[in-house]
Enzyme design. Sequence first.
Site, PDB file in Angstrom:
ATOM      1  N   THR A 153      -2.172   5.056 -22.495  1.00 36.19           N
ATOM      2  CA  THR A 153      -2.013   3.695 -21.912  1.00 36.19           C
ATOM      3  C   THR A 153      -0.780   3.394 -22.025  1.00 36.19           C
ATOM      4  O   THR A 153       0.151   3.720 -22.725  1.00 36.19           O
ATOM      5  CB  THR A 153      -2.890   2.756 -22.492  1.00 36.19           C
ATOM      6  OG1 THR A 153      -2.530   2.594 -23.836  1.00 36.19           O
ATOM      7  CG2 THR A 153      -4.538   3.171 -22.423  1.00 36.19           C
TER       8      THR A 153
ATOM      9  N   LYS B 220      -0.515  -0.348 -25.007  1.00 34.61           N
ATOM     10  CA  LYS B 220      -0.853  -0.599 -26.255  1.00 34.61           C
ATOM     11  C   LYS B 220       0.615  -0.635 -27.043  1.00 34.61           C
ATOM     12  O   LYS B 220       1.144  -1.503 -26.838  1.00 34.61           O
ATOM     13  CB  LYS B 220      -1.797   0.498 -26.811  1.00 34.61           C
ATOM     14  CG  LYS B 220      -3.356   0.234 -26.230  1.00 34.61           C
ATOM     15  CD  LYS B 220      -4.343   1.394 -26.463  1.00 34.61           C
ATOM     16  CE  LYS B 220      -5.641   0.937 -25.709  1.00 34.61           C
ATOM     17  NZ  LYS B 220      -6.695   1.945 -25.904  1.00 34.61           N
TER      18      LYS B 220
ATOM     19  N   TYR C  60       0.974  -1.148  -0.027  1.00 34.78           N
ATOM     20  CA  TYR C  60      -0.075   0.013   0.101  1.00 34.78           C
ATOM     21  C   TYR C  60       0.925   1.078   0.038  1.00 34.78           C
ATOM     22  O   TYR C  60       1.757   1.406   0.715  1.00 34.78           O
ATOM     23  CB  TYR C  60      -0.807   0.082   1.129  1.00 34.78           C
ATOM     24  CG  TYR C  60      -2.416  -0.036   0.900  1.00 34.78           C
ATOM     25  CD1 TYR C  60      -2.925   0.871   0.074  1.00 34.78           C
ATOM     26  CD2 TYR C  60      -3.087  -1.138   0.780  1.00 34.78           C
ATOM     27  CE1 TYR C  60      -4.216   0.868  -0.243  1.00 34.78           C
ATOM     28  CE2 TYR C  60      -4.615  -1.146   0.761  1.00 34.78           C
ATOM     29  CZ  TYR C  60      -5.002  -0.153  -0.101  1.00 34.78           C
ATOM     30  OH  TYR C  60      -6.343  -0.141  -0.382  1.00 34.78           O
TER      31      TYR C  60
ATOM     32  N   ARG D 225      -0.621  -3.245 -18.423  1.00 41.25           N
ATOM     33  CA  ARG D 225      -1.828  -2.741 -18.592  1.00 41.25           C
ATOM     34  C   ARG D 225      -1.937  -1.464 -17.507  1.00 41.25           C
ATOM     35  O   ARG D 225      -2.066  -1.681 -16.456  1.00 41.25           O
ATOM     36  CB  ARG D 225      -3.044  -3.754 -18.149  1.00 41.25           C
ATOM     37  CG  ARG D 225      -4.662  -3.354 -18.367  1.00 41.25           C
ATOM     38  CD  ARG D 225      -5.376  -4.630 -18.717  1.00 41.25           C
ATOM     39  NE  ARG D 225      -4.996  -5.294 -19.958  1.00 41.25           N
ATOM     40  CZ  ARG D 225      -5.458  -4.847 -21.155  1.00 41.25           C
ATOM     41  NH1 ARG D 225      -6.154  -3.650 -21.494  1.00 41.25           N
ATOM     42  NH2 ARG D 225      -4.846  -5.475 -22.209  1.00 41.25           N
TER      43      ARG D 225
ATOM     44  N   GLU E 189      -0.357   4.827  -0.693  1.00 43.64           N
ATOM     45  CA  GLU E 189      -1.273   5.891  -1.169  1.00 43.64           C
ATOM     46  C   GLU E 189      -0.574   7.174  -1.080  1.00 43.64           C
ATOM     47  O   GLU E 189       0.424   7.507  -0.116  1.00 43.64           O
ATOM     48  CB  GLU E 189      -2.568   6.041  -0.087  1.00 43.64           C
ATOM     49  CG  GLU E 189      -3.639   5.143  -0.337  1.00 43.64           C
ATOM     50  CD  GLU E 189      -4.985   5.343   0.830  1.00 43.64           C
ATOM     51  OE1 GLU E 189      -5.815   4.956   0.371  1.00 43.64           O
ATOM     52  OE2 GLU E 189      -4.491   5.831   1.596  1.00 43.64           O
TER      53      GLU E 189
ATOM     54  N   ASP F  72      -5.403  12.730 -26.088  1.00 36.73           N
ATOM     55  CA  ASP F  72      -5.521  11.182 -25.611  1.00 36.73           C
ATOM     56  C   ASP F  72      -4.771  10.310 -26.731  1.00 36.73           C
ATOM     57  O   ASP F  72      -5.406   9.860 -27.610  1.00 36.73           O
ATOM     58  CB  ASP F  72      -7.128  10.848 -25.419  1.00 36.73           C
ATOM     59  CG  ASP F  72      -7.160   9.431 -24.895  1.00 36.73           C
ATOM     60  OD1 ASP F  72      -6.040   8.835 -24.607  1.00 36.73           O
ATOM     61  OD2 ASP F  72      -8.512   9.133 -24.713  1.00 36.73           O
TER      62      ASP F  72
HETATM   63  C1  LIG Z   1      -7.471   2.321 -24.941  1.00 38.37           C
HETATM   64  C2  LIG Z   1      -8.098   3.673 -24.864  1.00 38.37           C
HETATM   65  C3  LIG Z   1      -8.371   4.265 -23.629  1.00 38.37           C
HETATM   66  C4  LIG Z   1      -8.830   3.521 -22.468  1.00 38.37           C
HETATM   67  O1  LIG Z   1      -8.015   2.677 -22.078  1.00 38.37           O
HETATM   68  P1  LIG Z   1      -8.095   1.459 -20.861  1.00 38.37           P
HETATM   69  O2  LIG Z   1      -7.006   0.992 -20.558  1.00 38.37           O
HETATM   70  O3  LIG Z   1      -9.000   0.487 -21.788  1.00 38.37           O
HETATM   71  O4  LIG Z   1      -9.130   2.233 -19.771  1.00 38.37           O
HETATM   72  C5  LIG Z   1      -9.176   5.569 -23.730  1.00 38.37           C
HETATM   73  N1  LIG Z   1      -8.779   6.445 -24.579  1.00 38.37           N
HETATM   74  C6  LIG Z   1      -8.291   5.894 -26.020  1.00 38.37           C
HETATM   75  C7  LIG Z   1      -8.382   6.867 -27.107  1.00 38.37           C
HETATM   76  C8  LIG Z   1      -8.030   4.627 -25.797  1.00 38.37           C
HETATM   77  O5  LIG Z   1      -7.749   4.269 -27.090  1.00 38.37           O
END
Ligand SMILES: *Cc1c(COP(=O)(O)O)cnc(C)c1O
Length: 431
Positions: free
Chosen positions: A249, A252, A77, A258, A79, A223
Amino acid sequence: MPVAGSTAVTPAVSAAPGAAEHWGPDFGALRRQDPELAGLILAEKDRQSGCLQLIAGENFASPAVLAALGSPLANKYAEGYPGHRHHAGCELVDLAERLAVERATGLFGAGHANVQPYSGSSAVLAAYAALLVPGDTVLATALPHGGHLTHGSRSNFSGRWFRFVGYGTRRDTGLIDYDQVRDLAREHRPKAIVCGGIAHPRHPDYAAFREIADEADAYLIVDAAHTLGLVAGGAAPNPVPYADVVCATTHKTLRGPRGGLILCGEQLAGRVDRAVFPFSQGGPHMHSVAAKAAAFGEAATPAFAAYAHQVVANARLLAGALAAEGLDVQTGGTDTHLVTADVSPLGVSGLRARALCAAAGIVLDKYALPYDTRPADECSGVRIGTAAITTQGLGENEMAQVAALIVRALREERGVAAAVAGLVRDFPPYP
Ligand SMILES: *Cc1c(COP(=O)(O)O)cnc(C)c1O
């Protein structure tokens, strides 16, 4: 609170070879204690290596990343932030988090990084929480044009708590309509503009978005969930110099665990950190933070730069080969790991294409194209990504073969599954 200091980290313990093998990812303990679950995990591992993995957001994390994920840091933990924790015993995880933060800021040239978001969606939530209040107007990619659920879906917190206005792609070119973005920004005066999405195969023009955001006095949130790994490898433009906040993320194209990541300038560091903890999350997943550090370390290597460039080269070859086979490749190609294509010319829907490919061991997503004429669940498109197969080592020589296998599967030819199995056998993701 901002992360204190940015001095080089000295490891407090040495990683002696073999020292950690009793908890190592050999599944020995799990196999003995819970053969049912161990069997499921091993079967999934075989499924991943036995099929062509073309889901755009997936990749094969390295054994080093998986080892960090399976480590006892999962027990801790912590925080708060390094040097300011609510719990005792955080000295070593402080070092791990500082390592992750320093590697992330170095990799992307950012003033500040928050490495605690549990996922990409959590990172977007925290970015909104840092900059907006409920009821604010946000301009983002419309969902039917490739926006993510966190970009204003009514079934997501974003659409429930903010007033989203959507921009789209042009019918003639498939590209983002910047005139529309500018007009909507002038009309609606959004508090933030979001760019980046789940399927658009071209990079946003970050300078154009910055200019539009400045004119509207809006924050610019990028994003980059899909593409930040390509940025790390120098195979995509870096949004950091243009954006107020970049969300991503780590699993990817970045090929880590993850999880999520936020990058911003130092002036927003405190607001971003408070928006992650305590506003939207509890204790950080320190095993995941450590695995992110491992992934950022890998992403800074020349081998990763070569990988990122190969991902894009593979996607371009695949797009070209699919177009030659008669599919309608959106925007005429790609600058990223993503290819989206209309499969109607082969007489199938996206839903049917996904099923036919799955039956042949080719795992890809159906995708509702902008201006799609079929019902959303059936749709006309597929979405393909090259991040995972490139990690496996598939390259220039294999892309025409992959395209041919997809098309043969869509034509319901015989023997495709065996050909797929034969191809992937030569490219094991884990030796
Ligand atoms: C994959 C993705 C997310 C979310 O990611 P998670 O790990 O699945 O919550 C947010 N925005 C975009 C543009 C994505 O491609």
